[in-house]
Design an enzyme around this catalytic site. Structure first.
Site, mmCIF file in Angstrom:
data_model
loop_
_atom_site.group_PDB
_atom_site.id
_atom_site.type_symbol
_atom_site.label_atom_id
_atom_site.label_comp_id
_atom_site.label_asym_id
_atom_site.label_seq_id
_atom_site.Cartn_x
_atom_site.Cartn_y
_atom_site.Cartn_z
ATOM 1 C CB CYS A 1 -21.557 -7.786 -18.598
ATOM 2 S SG CYS A 1 -22.559 -9.006 -17.757
ATOM 3 N N GLY B 1 0.790 -1.227 0.000
ATOM 4 C CA GLY B 1 0.000 0.000 0.000
ATOM 5 C C GLY B 1 0.819 1.273 0.000
ATOM 6 C CB CYS C 1 -20.917 -10.299 -21.112
ATOM 7 S SG CYS C 1 -22.621 -10.096 -21.642
ATOM 8 C CB CYS D 1 -25.015 -12.803 -20.319
ATOM 9 S SG CYS D 1 -24.490 -11.933 -18.836
ATOM 10 C CB CYS E 1 -26.240 -8.551 -18.272
ATOM 11 S SG CYS E 1 -25.511 -8.493 -19.927
#
Lengths: 368, 202, 294
Positions: C263, C29, C269, C241, C238
């Site tokens: 998506c 980090g 997808c 899909c 979606c």
């Protein structure tokens, strides 16, 4: 529509072909050569070399041609090439006192050893369009003064002898030369890193900052002590030889500003310095750079820091036009995932606001 | 430079510097990202003694004129000095406190105390030393119990030839976080790593 | 590409970046300053991610590049083409096949595995930047782990809007020590950062910083006890899909305000559709133009 937002390899290739066609323009007009750019658009070449931090007139001319004359794009091209070059070491400091001077002026003394030489300058031309240039033709040759071997000492060195101006702080000749392209700048930056950053910095940005100093934002009473333009020899000490050898001449512009300083508890009143240097003939750039260099010395001179030009992090972090241009223009890239996130959020906030009368404020999170 | 006359020409470095250093780097990256694992560095090398292949590959991959290197007494052999100077162009320093990288060929004699290497600063903890240590052997799955970033639960690592007080010294190093040194342990052509975040129990 | 090294960067530059990456992994980090180079692509367009990828990639790697979750957005195509030209490595659009995924603004829906490295392109690496523009100050705040200002900022959101009004680039704590900007991914993706088996590397070219999250490292999105972190949700699925658990892009389909959701992760997808999942309007967008990336 699907194709419009999601372009592929073919779309990119087409864009490149269209750009090449646009660059060439009307094929009935003769193509411009890099030699023509180098010779006839020399000041554009100088700026690209300076901000591209690579002294090569031919490559700078090529970059300008490839960039359709867009100077920042040309600077970017040159930088991206420069970054792949091996680094052999640092040259000896150039000695501008030994410059073959083409132009040298001082605003602080009427006459001085070596004299004032206007040289090629727009300064006293009347800015009237010269329609005769529309027709190609021969330009009369320039005047030739007697070649002048008289030495030209720096104006500031003359003041220095009287103790009226602060002495230039000499770096130890053995101290390593910092390189801002090899070590990221940390703050507070030393003067060498600062001057390197300013030398690469965008002329327009520095010009505006220098102007702001003159208008009172961090005023430091500048005088153009000396501006000189000409060629200097560059020497390099190869490790295997151990003595300096000349590796060529470069054209540079140098500006030394003289600025007032009221004095402090430890220092009597005296003049202080601001410094600007650029490749080629970049007079405006070096003057602006010198103003900003002096403004950035506020901390060291114990002056109050209350203006943008005195703010080291602000100035140094935003002066590079390759960085600035890239990041501003990245807004052209798709952001629809982030925008979708904001849409979802704003709709939700609006729903809540509608459900709770009296709370009509909505705000976007202030991110890029 | 006044020119250093070499008794004998230094032996070869990487056969394919671009590909070999990339492979060695990925092994080291994998090692430091997943402490407790032992990675093969995958390069054919014949470095001068006492450098192991892995230690030599680590040097070729990471050090150069920007990273002062300290060699312990066991590594400070003319052949080693000539080899690293020739292949890495690295400045060698006598003071471990001035080193960005250190090579410890004799950990029993010269690994401790760890705090003679730079540990970085609170504002710049990355300015700490990376120490490459020649271990007598490396084995994953037994030995110390390791935990921390990069480890799912717990990992085990066994490194031979380290001094008795090492685990305690390492805990002290870990206590300096975010400052502290990072270690690469090498043996033959294999490498493991102890980043400063790793907790180590006997 | 003739005249250039494998992966464009010279070996000295790669060494410098590799050293920075190793320190970044050792200090999860923390933003390691590095001497970012000018790249042949503009700053702000992924130069940090490109430099990280160039420093790690080898001939055995399989590279996937996405922008906004999709492989066929122009910038993703451009970066993939750059690496194809400079390295000749295999590229893929399938998350499962990639050893390196370079991304702008998304983490793939499919969980990453231990053999993978994900490289994020980062515009502004400093999480405290909007609160304190000065590097000298933010560096001190990180040194002292003084992150109160960020909590105050988020709490002001709660006071004003009744919730935290940050939808992307949502700040996280890494390994309990460093506050980190996850790059402008939607906060929907934040949970994927936490204890990921994959190594996560972040490159900010213009800002000259590299940082990392090692595998299995805890990554906690900032929140409050009474306002726990939560991710975006959609009422629709979606259109193509039928997925209900993926991040959805809104697509305007006519000038009367008609819109559908699809998506954002095109591979996810496509994979679902190939497996037989069908959404309510499977042909809503016509057939996407097939682009073979080589």
């Amino acid at each position: 529509m699907y194709v419009a937002v999601k372009g592929g390899e073919a779309a990119i290739a087409n864009a490149e072909r269209l750009l090449a066609e646009t660059r060439r323009g009307d094929p009935a007009v003769p193509e411009i050569s890099t030699a023509q750019i180098e010779q006839q658009l020399g000041l554009a070449v100088d700026r690209v070399m300076t901000e591209g931090s690579l002294y090569d007139r031919e490559l700078a001319a090529l970059a300008l041609k490839q960039a359709c004359g867009d100077q920042l794009e040309a600077v970017f091209l040159l930088r991206a090439f420069r970054t792949t070059l091996p680094r052999f070491g640092a040259s000896q400091p150039i000695d501008t006192g030994r410059m073959q001077v083409a132009r040298r002026i001082s605003a602080t003394f009427k006459d001085l050893p070596g004299g004032q030489i206007l040289g090629p300058s727009f300064d006293y031309t009347h800015r009237l369009l010269d329609f005769s240039l529309l027709a190609a033709g021969e330009t009369p040759g320039g005047p030739r003064g007697e070649s002048d071997p008289e030495p030209m000492p720096h104006v500031l060195a003359m003041l220095d002898r009287e103790g009226l101006i602060e002495s230039e702080i000499e770096d130890s000749p053995d101290a390593p030369v910092p390189d801002i392209t090899r070590e990221p700048t940390t703050y507070p930056a030393d003067r060498a890193a600062r001057l390197q950053t300013l030398a690469r910095g965008d002329e327009g940005f520095l010009l505006a900052l220098g102007y702001s100093v003159q208008r009172g934002y961090g005023r430091n009473h500048p005088f153009a002590g000396e501006i000189r333009f000409g060629t200097v020899e560059v020497e390099f000490v190869p490790e295997e030889l151990g003595f300096p050898v000349s590796i060529g001449d470069v054209a540079v512009t140098e500006c030394e500003m003289i600025n007032q300083f009221k004095g402090s508890a430890t220092e009597p009143p005296q003049f202080t310095r601001g410094y600007g240097l650029a490749f080629g003939h970049c007079e405006r750039k070096t003057m602006a750079m010198a103003l900003v260099d002096r403004a950035l010395r506020a901390r060291e001179l114990g002056e109050e820091i209350d203006s943008p030009a005195q703010d080291e992090e602000f100035v140094l972090a935003h002066s590079d036009n390759v960085e600035a241009s890239g990041f501003v223009q990245h807004l052209k890239l798709p952001h629809y995932v982030d925008f979708q996130s904001e849409l979802v959020l704003v709709r939700e906030l609006r729903r809540r606001a509608a459900a709770a009368p009296g709370r009509r404020e909505t705000a976007l999170a202030g991110d890029e | 430079m006044t020119g250093r006359l070499l008794e004998t020409a230094p032996g070869p470095g990487f056969a394919d510097p671009v590909a070999d250093s990339q492979r060695a780097f990925r092994a080291m990256l994998e090692a430091i990202a997943r402490p407790g694992t032992v990675q093969a560095i995958g390069a054919e090398l014949t470095p001068p003694a006492p450098l192991s292949r892995a230690a030599a590959a680590a040097l070729l991959t990471l050090v150069d004129f920007e990273t002062p290197l300290w060699l312990d007494a066991a590594a400070r052999q003319p052949a080693v000095e000539a080899w690293v100077r020739f292949h890495c162009g690295v400045p060698l320093v006598d003071d471990p406190a001035a080193a960005r990288f250190a090579l410890v060929a004799d950990p029993m004699g010269s690994l401790l105390p760890l705090d003679r290497f730079p540990i970085g600063e609170d504002a710049f903890p990355d300015r700490s030393a990376t120490v490459i240590v020649a271990a007598a052997g490396l084995k994953s799955g037994s030995g110390w119990r390791l935990s921390g970033p990069g480890i799912e639960g717990e990992a085990r690592l066994e490194a031979g030839g380290l001094p008795l007080g090492f685990a305690a010294a390492w805990q002290a190093n870990r206590g300096l976080f975010p400052c502290g040194i990072d270690l690469f342990l090498t043996a033959d052509d294999r490498v493991a790593a102890l980043p400063r975040t790793v907790r180590l129990e006997d | 590409m003739d005249g250039y090294n494998f992966a464009y960067l010279d070996e000295q530059t790669k060494r410098m970046i590799r050293r920075a990456i190793l320190k970044a992994v050792a200090i999860p980090g923390y933003q390691v300053p590095f001497a970012s180079r000018e790249m042949p692509l503009p700053y702000g367009w992924g130069t940090g991610g490109i430099q990280v990828t160039a420093a790690i990639i080898g001939t055995d790697d399989v590279l996937k590049v996405i922008d906004q979750g999709a492989d066929d957005t122009t910038n993703a195509v451009s970066i993939r083409r750059f690496f194809a030209r400079t390295t000749g490595v295999a590229t893929t659009e399938r998350t499962a096949e990639a050893t390196i995924v370079q991304t702008r603004h998304r983490i793939p829906e499919r969980a990453l595995s231990a053999g993978q490295i994900i490289v994020f392109q980062v515009p502004i690496p400093e999480p405290l930047r909007w609160l304190e523009p000065r590097e000298t100050e933010t560096r001190k705040m990180h040194a002292l782990a003084e992150y109160g200002a960020m909590h105050v900022k988020l709490y002001e959101d709660v006071a004003r809007h009744g919730r935290i009004a940050t939808a992307y680039d949502y700040p996280v704590m890494v390994g309990g020590r460093y506050l980190m900007r996850p790059s402008p991914i939607p906060k929907f993706d934040n949970p994927k950062l936490d204890r990921s088996p994959a190594l996560q590397l972040f490159g900010a070219g213009r800002e000259k910083r590299i940082y990392a999250v090692p595998p299995w490292t805890t990554v906690v999105s900032l929140d409050f006890e009474d306002h726990p972190f939560e991710v975006q949700r959609w009422e629709s699925c979606c259109a193509l899909c039928g997925a209900t658990d993926s991040f959805l892009d809104e697509v305007i389909v006519d000038d009367r305000g008609g819109r559908i959701f699809v998506c954002s992760d095109s591979d996810h997808c496509g994979e679902r559709r190939a497996a037989g999942h069908v959404g309510p309007q499977p042909d809503a967008l016509g057939q996407p133009v097939a682009e073979e990336a080589t």
